[in-house]
Scaffold this motif. Structure first.
Motif, PDB file in Angstrom:
ATOM      1  N   ASP A 198       0.805  -1.414  -0.278  1.00 29.50           N
ATOM      2  CA  ASP A 198       0.004  -0.096   0.597  1.00 29.50           C
ATOM      3  C   ASP A 198       1.235   1.298   0.049  1.00 29.50           C
ATOM      4  O   ASP A 198       0.167   2.106  -0.189  1.00 29.50           O
ATOM      5  N   GLU A 199       2.302   1.249   0.748  1.00 33.34           N
ATOM      6  CA  GLU A 199       3.053   2.117   0.526  1.00 33.34           C
ATOM      7  C   GLU A 199       4.356   1.903  -0.136  1.00 33.34           C
ATOM      8  O   GLU A 199       4.640   2.588   0.145  1.00 33.34           O
ATOM      9  N   ARG A 202       6.701   5.327  -0.892  1.00 32.08           N
ATOM     10  CA  ARG A 202       7.072   5.334  -0.285  1.00 32.08           C
ATOM     11  C   ARG A 202       8.497   4.353   0.207  1.00 32.08           C
ATOM     12  O   ARG A 202       8.984   5.553   1.671  1.00 32.08           O
TER      13      ARG A 202
END
Length: 268
Positions: A198-199, A202
């Motif tokens: 989901d990230e 990042r």
């Protein structure tokens, strides 16, 4: 592979953490350099997550997990993690249960004996005593194997149903579905209760060799230290960016790029 200077500032500002390989990425000639160690400390001081993911054994990793400024070391290509606790003790966490580990360990020892018996020059890695979930054959640390011998080791391991990858120093083999990427996903869930997928945009990943190809493939912000060029034609997936410097100095260069972006945020 783009020069590290092409890594967009906006992307670096959004990072929540950095994954890194250890051998020939953090280390130079087998030891972490002062600039790389300082870079780890600086990353952690900014509040970013930092996790090392390595093919090295968990036993070998213990002294470093105790003193390096990391949230965790995930060892043996994703199989086991060392996590410093609030009291300073190291917690050992596994992806496989004890019965599975014991069964796989016995199978792997038979394969290790077969490799040494059947492939001339092949020797188990000197850190083998610290391994619990994989085996390793040395090809560049203390024993030198050529490409033909390395390919023979990989083929034999795979003929026994093992996963096999080649790092800058070892050929690693194991039973199970773990790998560096699975280990990264697992540790993010273990430590922070989040889904890495989901990230993924990042997080950054820093590596140097063929066993980092899966990470280079999946991380948008993947960086090779300059010595990754040694494996450029053997990598199935290249890092998106490459540092100018090799090994520990290259990692420090990557950290500086991340920290410069954080400083830019704070200056606003």
């Amino acid at each position: 592979m783009l020069p590290l200077t092409r890594w967009p500032l906006e992307a670096r500002r959004e990072l929540v953490g950095v994954f890194t390989d250890i051998d020939d990425t953090l280390t130079t000639d087998g030891a972490i350099t002062p600039d790389a160690l300082k870079a780890l400390g600086d990353i952690k001081a900014t509040g970013l997550h930092s996790v090392a993911i390595t093919g090295r054994p968990v036993g070998w990793s213990v002294p470093f997990a105790s003193v390096w400024p990391l949230d965790a070391i995930v060892a043996e290509n994703g199989a086991v993690a060392l996590v410093p606790s609030a009291t300073g003790r190291l917690e050992k966490r596994y992806q496989q249960d004890a019965a599975t580990r014991a069964r796989n360990f016995a199978r792997m020892q038979r394969v290790l004996d077969r490799v040494e018996r059947e492939i001339p020059g092949a020797r188990r890695a000197t850190d083998s005593a610290g391994r619990e979930c994989d085996i390793a054959i040395d090809h560049s640390e203390f024993t030198l194997l050529d490409d033909v011998q390395i390919a023979a080791v990989v083929a034999l391991m795979r003929s026994e149903g093992m996963h096999a990858t080649v790092s800058s120093i070892h050929v690693n083999g194991w039973y199970g579905d773990h790998n560096k990427l699975a280990g990264a996903r697992w540790i993010v869930g273990e430590l922070w209760g989040r889904q890495l997928d989901d990230e993924m945009p990042r997080w950054a990943y820093v590596g140097d060799s063929t066993n980092d190809a899966l990470m280079f493939e999946h991380f948008e912000h993947s960086i090779g230290v300059a010595n990754v060029r040694r494996f450029e034609f053997a990598l199935s997936h290249l890092p998106r960016y490459v540092a100018q410097a090799e090994r520990g100095a290259g990692f420090a260069e990557v950290a500086a790029a991340v920290l410069d972006a954080r400083a830019d945020i704070n200056a606003r």
